[in-house]
Structures are given as C-alpha cells and as structure tokens.
Design a protein around this motif. Sequence first.
Motif, PDB file in Angstrom:
ATOM      1  N   SER A  31       0.855  -1.178   0.000  1.00 21.93           N
ATOM      2  CA  SER A  31       0.000   0.000   0.000  1.00 21.93           C
ATOM      3  C   SER A  31       0.893   1.230   0.000  1.00 21.93           C
ATOM      4  O   SER A  31       2.040   1.171   0.426  1.00 21.93           O
ATOM      5  N   ALA A  32       0.352   2.314  -0.527  1.00 18.40           N
ATOM      6  CA  ALA A  32       1.110   3.563  -0.575  1.00 18.40           C
ATOM      7  C   ALA A  32       0.137   4.724  -0.637  1.00 18.40           C
ATOM      8  O   ALA A  32      -0.901   4.643  -1.302  1.00 18.40           O
ATOM      9  N   ALA A  33       0.471   5.799   0.051  1.00 14.89           N
ATOM     10  CA  ALA A  33      -0.342   7.010  -0.010  1.00 14.89           C
ATOM     11  C   ALA A  33      -0.208   7.603  -1.405  1.00 14.89           C
ATOM     12  O   ALA A  33       0.887   7.699  -1.954  1.00 14.89           O
ATOM     13  N   VAL A  34      -1.332   7.981  -1.977  1.00 13.83           N
ATOM     14  CA  VAL A  34      -1.344   8.570  -3.314  1.00 13.83           C
ATOM     15  C   VAL A  34      -1.133  10.074  -3.185  1.00 13.83           C
ATOM     16  O   VAL A  34      -1.885  10.752  -2.492  1.00 13.83           O
ATOM     17  N   PRO A  35      -0.101  10.615  -3.849  1.00 11.79           N
ATOM     18  CA  PRO A  35       0.121  12.065  -3.816  1.00 11.79           C
ATOM     19  C   PRO A  35      -1.043  12.812  -4.470  1.00 11.79           C
ATOM     20  O   PRO A  35      -1.825  12.228  -5.233  1.00 11.79           O
ATOM     21  N   SER A  36      -1.133  14.118  -4.214  1.00 10.42           N
ATOM     22  CA  SER A  36      -2.191  14.925  -4.826  1.00 10.42           C
ATOM     23  C   SER A  36      -1.591  16.207  -5.418  1.00 10.42           C
ATOM     24  O   SER A  36      -1.827  17.299  -4.913  1.00 10.42           O
ATOM     25  N   PRO A  37      -0.821  16.056  -6.499  1.00  8.95           N
ATOM     26  CA  PRO A  37      -0.200  17.231  -7.122  1.00  8.95           C
ATOM     27  C   PRO A  37      -1.189  18.009  -7.971  1.00  8.95           C
ATOM     28  O   PRO A  37      -2.333  17.572  -8.186  1.00  8.95           O
ATOM     29  N   ASP A  38      -0.724  19.156  -8.507  1.00  9.23           N
ATOM     30  CA  ASP A  38      -1.568  19.948  -9.399  1.00  9.23           C
ATOM     31  C   ASP A  38      -1.738  19.223 -10.745  1.00  9.23           C
ATOM     32  O   ASP A  38      -1.136  18.176 -10.987  1.00  9.23           O
TER      33      ASP A  38
END
Length: 160
Positions: A31-38
Amino acid sequence: MNFFRHRLLGLPALALLIAAAGCSSRDGSPSAAVPSPDAKVTQLCRNLDKVLPRKVDGLERNDPEPRSALTAGWGSPAIILRCGVARPAQMDDAEADGVEVDRVGWLLQKRDDGSFLFTTTLRQAYVEVSLPKERTGAGVAPLVGLAPAVRKAIPEGIAD
C-alpha cells in the motif's frame, strides 16, 4: 533552490544504505499514499506511469493499493514509486547526500528503520522511490531500471 552536492558512493556502500519503508495491507499486498499534485504534475506522472517497466531489478510489477497512475510497485516486499510528491525539505541542505544514476539525480534519505528513500532532483515533478531494507543487496539496480522512464516522462527543470 539550493543545489546539494553529490557524494560519490561505491555500490557496496550504497548496498548498505539503500532501503525504504514499504507498507503492506492486511492481505499482504503493498500500500502507498497517493500524492495529490496539481494538474500539470499529475499529467507528467500519468506519462511516467505509461513508460514504467514491467520489471525492476528482476521483480514483477506489483502496484500498491489504492491503485493509481501516481503510484507503482515491484516485488514483495515492494519497491514503491510515488510521483508528484512534495519537495523534500532536505533538498535545502547543502550537505544532503545524493547520487546520479543514468543522468537522473536523486536525493538520498536514510530513514530511522534503516531503509532509504530516493527523490528525483532537478525534474519538473518529484518522483520518490522507496526500497525496502530487504532490497539493499542490489545496490542502485532499481534506480538504474527506473531512470530511463523518469528521463523520458519527467522533463528536466524545477518543480513548483
């Protein structure tokens, strides 16, 4: 942005240094946290996802949960790639360790658990690769496998 100096490390030394925490879900899948870029960085990351290799260091692709074009994984314990992460504060440290692999610069961060985290430098999106402690014996082989895709999909420059 301060440019940190690259210390040349031999492969045996890197083998001892490389590792990063890879979280696992209850069923054993990574599992991995999904980044939230522009939007601009998200598109670069989607381009990267399209050119990532099926195998890294001989390990089959094993993407983490939740599934996203911004994350990828290989093997178990998994090598995890996250694209579009925030700029690490350590990039401001002139003494930070770095390595260049196949014309891609990487910030090297040792974690408290003995694992390591690599984050691209001088690219328009930050790409992070974590290598579990169990994968340290291969030196920088995982980065060698990933650098061509990073070079192809993430242009040189400075991310916002």
